[in-house]
Design an enzyme around this catalytic site. Structure first.
Site: not given
Lengths: 390, 278
Positions: A120, A123, A180, A251, A325
Site C-alpha cells: 500500500h 504506508e 493506497r 503494512h 501493521e
C-alpha cells in the site's frame, strides 16, 4: 579513485561529503562519496562512487524510490557474497519490481523467508522497515552467530517496495500522499484509477471486505490477479512454495500482528500455533519500547477481507504467514523520529517469528538427520565388516 | 505542552447479544436496557471492541477536548456488547505520557438505523484533571492580540512533521473532527483524523476564536479518505464547538461518506446485483 593505506579494524574512511537538502523535511543530509572496502577487518581502500549514500545511508528518514533503488545496488556491491538483486516483475507503468535475496551460499536448495513491504503506497514506514531489516541482518551476521545461522540455513527474499507505481505517486505532492492502490486504470466505464493490491490475490477473491466500485480504496480489481504487481509475486513465490516457510507482509497503521485468514469463515489449521507465535512476537516488540501490538487473525482483529497476499500464501501451503501493521494508531504520516524505534521493535518481532520457524525446522529435523546418519553409518560398517569377512 | 489522552486498555469484556426486534424501544430515542438479556463476551483484540473504543474516544474529545487536550485510544482490555457496548479502559495523556486512570463507557450502536449516531455515556475516575488552562489562556490571548489572522497547511507534512507552533491546531482539528467522527461512527467504521489540508483563522467580533478547517479523515474499514470542511469556534471558556460541517465527496460515483463495503456472504448477491447495475 582515491586510496587510503591499509589500516586497522574499525577505521572509518573519511568521506568527502556533499550536503543535500531533504526535499520535505528541510533536514540537511550528507551524501557520502566513498565506499569503504574492508577485508578481514582491515581497511583496504576507499573508492569514490557515484552520488548517493553508501555505508552511511540514513535509515531514520523516508527515501524516495530512486534512492531506494540505488541503495539496493549498494547492498549488493557491499555484500556480494550474500546479497543478490533479483528483478522479478514489473508494474502497470512498466517499472521493475526487485527484491534482495540474502543468504550464505549453499550447494543445496535452501528454505526461505519472504518479506514484502509497500503493498500500500501511503504506508511509508513499511519500505523503511524492509530497508532497516536488510541493514540489520547484514550488519550482524558476521558477529552474531544466531543471525549467521539464520543466513546459513535460510534465504531471505526482501522486496522493499512492491507497489512501485503507487509509492512513486505518493511522493508527487501533498495531495497524492495518501494514495493506497496501484495506478492501473479502471475498466468497464468506471473511470477511477487503481486496484487494492491486498484484495487482488486468489484467496476467496472478491468475497468479503471489498467494494466492486472501482473508485473504492478496497476495489479488488476486475478479476483476481488483474494487477501485474500481484502476478509478479505469484510468479516468484508459487514455484518456490515448498521452500518458503515464512511469509511476511508489512503494512501500517494500527500496531497489529495478524495471521490468516482474512475471510471470517476460514480457519487456518495451525491457528493456535500462529496465535502463539504472534503473541510471542508482540511480547518481543513490547520489550523494546513498550508499545502494544494487538494480536489476532486478520478477520477477527481488523476486519473481514479476502484476496490478501497473506491469505494466498497460507492457502498455497506456506505454513507461517503474517501481516504486520506498524505504528502508529491513527496516521499514515508517521514522524521520521519514530522510524528508528518502530524499526527496532518490528525487527524484534519479526526476528522472534523467524527464530521460532527456523528452530522448528532445523532443530527437530536435526534429530531425524542424526538418526539417519547413524543408521547409514552402522549399515555401512556392517557392510564393510561383511566385505572383510567374505 | 498539550494534552492528548489515549485509551490504553479496556478493562473488562462486555457481552454481545444479538439484536432482537422485541428489544427495540417503543419510543424512538429512548433506550431501555433489558436487564434479563444475556451478555456475551467480546474479545478485546477483535474489531467490535476496538471500534467501540474508538467511538468512546471521539465522545471524550467532544466533551473535553481543546487545543491542549486531545484524547485517543491505545488498547482494549475488555469489552462486551448487548444492545450497547460496555467498556472499561485506562486513559492516557499522550503528550506527557501520563496515566489518567480508569474510565467506563457505554457505547450504543443503533443497529436498526446505521445513520443514527452512536450514543455514549462515559465516566472516568481521575476525571480529566489535566491543567491546561495556562496554556489555553496563553494561546487565546496571543491569537486575540495578533495583528494578522493565523493559518496553516499540510499538517503533518508528508514525513509526519508538525511544527511545534502548529501542534495546538493539529489537536484542535482532531477535537473538532471528533464531533464529526462521533456522528459518523457505526459498528462498521473506525475513524481517525489523517491530515489537515489547511486551516484559516476567521474574523470574529465575539469572544470565540473561529477557524475554517479542511480536514481529511481516514476510515480503517473502508480505507477511504473522507474530506470534511469544518467551521469551528474555540475559547478557553467556551471550549470547542463545530458550527458548520460539510462533507466533500471526491468522486461522482460516491453516494455518501462510506462506499458500500461488503462485510458478509450477502456480498455475493450484492456483487451480482452491482454488475447488473453497471
Amino acid at each position: 579513485m582515491s586510496y587510503l593505506p591499509a589500516n586497522y579494524k574499525n577505521v572509518q574512511c573519511t568521506p568527502v561529503c556533499k550536503q543535500r537538502q531533504h526535499a520535505k523535511s528541510n533536514k540537511t543530509r550528507t551524501s557520502f562519496c566513498h565506499a569503504c572496502f574492508v577485508t578481514h577487518g582491515i581497511l583496504i581502500f576507499c573508492r569514490l562512487i557515484k552520488g548517493h549514500e553508501a555505508r552511511n545511508y540514513d535509515y531514520t528518514i523516508y527515501h524516495p524510490l530512486a534512492e531506494i533503488s540505488t541503495w539496493m545496488g549498494q547492498m549488493v556491491s557491499e555484500n556480494p557474497d550474500v546479497v543478490t538483486l533479483v528483478d522479478y516483475g514489473s508494474t502497470y507503468e512498466n517499472r521493475t519490481i526487485s527484491l534482495l535475496k540474502i543468504g550464505l551460499k549453499s550447494d543445496v536448495t535452501k528454505k526461505a523467508v519472504w518479506m514484502d513491504c509497500g503493498i500500500h503506497a501511503r504506508e511509508w514506514i513499511s519500505p523503511a522497515f524492509c530497508q532497516y531489516f536488510v541493514k540489520e541482518i547484514l550488519r550482524t551476521y558476521k558477529t552474531d552467530s544466531k543471525v549467521e545461522e539464520l543466513l546459513k540455513n535460510l534465504d531471505f527474499y526482501i522486496t522493499p517496495v512492491l507497489n512501485v507505481d503507487g509509492y512513486l505517486y505518493t511522493w508527487k505532492d501533498n495531495t497524492t500522499r495518501l494514495w493506497r492502490k496501484t495506478r492501473s486504470p479502471g475498466t468497464d466505464g468506471c473511470d477511477c484509477i487503481g486496484t487494492d493490491l491486498n484484495r487482488n490475490f486468489e484467496a476467496n477473491w472478491g468475497m468479503v471486505g471489498v467494494s466492486q466500485n472501482c473508485c473504492s480504496n478496497v476495489y479488488p480489481g476486475f478479476k483476481a490477479l488483474s494487477e501485474a504487481e500481484a502476478r509478479s509475486v505469484v510468479d516468484f513465490v508459487e514455484p518456490r512454495k515448498n521452500d518458503i516457510v515464512c511469509f511476511f507482509t508489512i503494512h501500517s497503521y494500527g500496531q497489529l500482528i495478524l495471521f490468516p485468514y482474512g475471510h471470517p469463515n476460514v480457519t487456518a489449521p495451525n491457528y493456535n500455533e500462529l496465535a502463539e507465535i504472534s503473541q510471542a512476537a508482540a511480547k518481543a516488540i513490547k520489550a523494546v519500547h513498550g508499545m502494544t501490538y494487538t494480536v489476532g487473525s486478520f478477520a477477527e482483529a481488523l476486519y473481514p477481507a479476502a484476496g490478501s497476499s497473506m491469505d494466498w500464501a497460507r492457502l498455497i501451503g506456506i505454513p507461517f504467514a503474517f501481516t504486520f501493521e506498524l505504528r502508529d494508531e491513527g496516521s499514515f504520516e508517521l514522524p521520521e523520529n519514530q522510524i528508528l524505534p518502530t524499526c527496532e521493535e518490528t525487527y524484534a518481532g519479526v526476528h522472534s517469528v523467524i527464530t521460532y520457524v527456523h528452530n522448528k525446522i532445523f532443530y527437530s529435523a536435526a534429530i531425524t538427520a542424526s538418526a539417519t546418519l547413524w543408521t547409514t553409518l552402522s549399515s555401512s560398517l556392517l557392510y564393510f565388516t561383511l566385505l572383510y569377512f567374505t | 505542552a498539550h494534552t492528548v489522552l489515549y485509551i490504553t486498555g479496556l478493562q473488562f469484556v462486555l457481552k454481545l447479544t444479538p439484536h432482537t426486534p422485541a428489544a427495540s424501544p417503543s419510543v424512538p430515542g429512548q433506550e431501555d436496557i433489558q436487564a434479563a438479556m444475556p451478555v456475551e463476551e467480546l474479545d478485546p483484540s477483535h474489531y467490535p471492541a476496538t471500534r467501540a473504543a474508538k467511538v468512546a474516544e471521539h465522545f471524550i474529545n467532544t466533551r473535553y477536548g481543546s487545543p491542549f487536550a486531545w484524547f485517543g485510544s491505545s488498547g482494549v482490555k475488555k469489552a462486551g456488547l448487548e444492545v450497547r457496548a460496555k467498556l472499561h479502559f485506562t486513559l492516557k495523556e499522550m503528550t506527557r505520557n501520563q496515566d489518567m486512570g480508569l474510565c467506563s463507557a457505554e457505547v450504543l450502536f443503533h443497529r436498526a438505523d446505521e445513520r443514527k449516531p452512536p450514543q455514549v455515556q462515559c465516566t472516568c475516575s481521575g476525571a480529566f484533571q489535566v491543567n491546561t488552562s495556562a496554556e489555553e489562556e496563553d494561546l487565546y490571548q496571543r491569537l486575540r492580540n495578533a495583528t494578522s489572522l493565523l493559518s496553516g497547511s499540510d499538517i503533518p507534512n508528508s514525513v509526519g512533521h508538525i511544527d511545534p507552533e502548529m501542534a495546538p491546531f493539529w489537536h484542535l482539528g482532531g477535537v473538532a473532527s471528533s464531533f464529526i467522527m462521533l456522528r459518523e461512527s457505526n459498528e462498521s467504521t473506525l475513524l481517525n483524523m489523517a491530515h489537515i489540508d489547511n486551516f484559516t483563522q476567521m474574523e470574529t467580533k465575539d469572544a470565540q476564536l473561529m477557524f475554517q478547517y479542511d480536514i481529511l479523515l481516514h476510515d480503517m474499514v473502508s480505507q477511504e479518505i473522507l474530506k470534511w470542511k469544518l467551521l469551528l469556534s474555540w475559547s478557553p471558556d467556551g471550549g470547542v464547538k463545530v458550527l458548520e460541517a460539510e462533507w466533500d465527496p471526491k468522486c461522482r460515483s460516491c453516494e455518501r461518506a462510506h462506499l458500500t463495503v461488503t462485510t458478509g456472504i450477502a456480498a455475493e448477491q450484492e456483487m451480482k446485483g452491482d454488475n447488473n447495475n453497471v
